[in-house]
Design a protein around this motif. Structure first.
Motif, PDB file in Angstrom:
ATOM      1  N   THR A  67       4.420 -12.944 -13.455  1.00  0.00           N
ATOM      2  CA  THR A  67       5.418 -12.527 -12.475  1.00  0.00           C
ATOM      3  C   THR A  67       6.817 -12.944 -12.905  1.00  0.00           C
ATOM      4  O   THR A  67       7.778 -12.171 -12.782  1.00  0.00           O
ATOM      5  N   HIS A 111       2.459  -7.821  -6.717  1.00  0.00           N
ATOM      6  CA  HIS A 111       2.738  -9.243  -6.569  1.00  0.00           C
ATOM      7  C   HIS A 111       4.193  -9.551  -6.922  1.00  0.00           C
ATOM      8  O   HIS A 111       4.896 -10.260  -6.177  1.00  0.00           O
ATOM      9  N   ARG A 121       7.648 -10.472  -4.198  1.00  0.00           N
ATOM     10  CA  ARG A 121       8.244 -11.807  -4.306  1.00  0.00           C
ATOM     11  C   ARG A 121       9.628 -11.776  -4.958  1.00  0.00           C
ATOM     12  O   ARG A 121      10.219 -12.834  -5.185  1.00  0.00           O
ATOM     13  N   LEU A 127      -4.144  -6.375  -4.260  1.00  0.00           N
ATOM     14  CA  LEU A 127      -3.056  -7.332  -4.097  1.00  0.00           C
ATOM     15  C   LEU A 127      -3.547  -8.723  -4.472  1.00  0.00           C
ATOM     16  O   LEU A 127      -4.356  -9.320  -3.757  1.00  0.00           O
ATOM     17  N   HIS A 166      -3.707 -12.659  -2.125  1.00  0.00           N
ATOM     18  CA  HIS A 166      -3.325 -12.079  -0.833  1.00  0.00           C
ATOM     19  C   HIS A 166      -3.260 -13.124   0.285  1.00  0.00           C
ATOM     20  O   HIS A 166      -2.556 -12.925   1.281  1.00  0.00           O
ATOM     21  N   TYR A 209       0.167 -14.565   1.674  1.00  0.00           N
ATOM     22  CA  TYR A 209       1.062 -13.797   2.549  1.00  0.00           C
ATOM     23  C   TYR A 209       0.705 -14.071   4.007  1.00  0.00           C
ATOM     24  O   TYR A 209      -0.430 -14.396   4.311  1.00  0.00           O
ATOM     25  N   SER A 243      -6.452  -4.196   0.578  1.00  0.00           N
ATOM     26  CA  SER A 243      -5.072  -4.503   0.205  1.00  0.00           C
ATOM     27  C   SER A 243      -4.097  -3.665   1.018  1.00  0.00           C
ATOM     28  O   SER A 243      -3.034  -4.151   1.432  1.00  0.00           O
TER      29      SER A 243
END
Length: 222
Positions: free
Chosen positions: A89, A123, A127, A142, A145, A148, A180
């Motif tokens: 990420t 993801h 973010r 996702l 998860h 979240y 998801s």
């Protein structure tokens, strides 16, 4: 990891005013999706299709292959490679940052991906601290998860999302996509989930037409 590592870049035919970053699935490379995305993108959009680094993948007996992060199990509720997802990420965020630094506003960038790459795209986008133009999620789920809604960046609560899945996908079951989608529909305000009859873990012309229309809507001419 360098933001220029093994990126396939397709430059726009017209003046560059938008960018699409699309992430391949497990074992593939950036070349696997580059020509497909090039066919459906607006003429003014640059396409970046990076290739994941090679790493051992637990799910495949530890064999090395291009992978954004380790996959530990096929169980939807099983353990996940949180550190690997976080590293990947950060790299995707650096790609986004570089496009912005080069003059493309965040709201003129679409992030997308297929399978594992689609999961990472979801993801990373949710973010990211600057608003994106849109999010394409093909045949995916996702990751992480359970983090979240606390992990959701307010900047992308309203990002348009097109999530697509085949109803007979034997690799990432459609039910994973549905679960998801339920989470995403609660987290965000512009989420759409489409299921394609007879489609396996792949793409088809109908999905690509829908994606082309989505890109045109998210990235209008300026």
């Amino acid at each position: 990891m360098s933001t220029h590592l093994n990126n396939v870049v397709i430059n726009p035919k017209d003046k560059h005013s938008a960018t699409i970053i699309f992430l391949h699935g497990l074992g593939d490379t950036g070349h696997g999706w580059a020509s497909t995305i090039a066919q459906i993108k607006p003429s003014f959009a640059k396409c970046i299709c990076p290739t994941a680094p090679r790493m051992p993948v637990t799910l495949n007996g530890g064999f090395e292959m291009p992978s954004w992060f380790d996959l530990l199990t096929l169980d939807a509720s099983g353990p996940e490679d949180a550190n690997g997802i976080r590293r990947a990420t950060e790299w995707i965020h650096s790609l986004l940052d570089e496009e912005i630094k080069n003059g493309i506003p965040s709201n003129r960038i679409v992030l997308g991906g297929f399978s594992q790459g689609g999961g990472l795209a979801l993801h990373a986008a949710l973010r990211y601290q600057q608003p994106l133009a849109g999010l394409l999620a093909f045949s995916c789920w996702l990751p992480l998860h359970k983090e979240y809604p606390a992990a959701l960046a307010e900047a992308n609560k309203n990002v348009p999302i097109l999530q697509c899945h085949g109803d007979i996908d034997p690799i990432v079951p459609c039910q994973w996509g549905r679960l998801s989608a339920e989470i995403l529909s609660r987290l965000t305000t512009k989420h759409e989930f489409k299921v394609y009859k007879g489609m396996m873990h792949s793409s088809n012309p109908e999905e690509l037409r829908d994606a082309r229309d989505f890109l045109a809507k998210c990235l209008p001419s300026v």
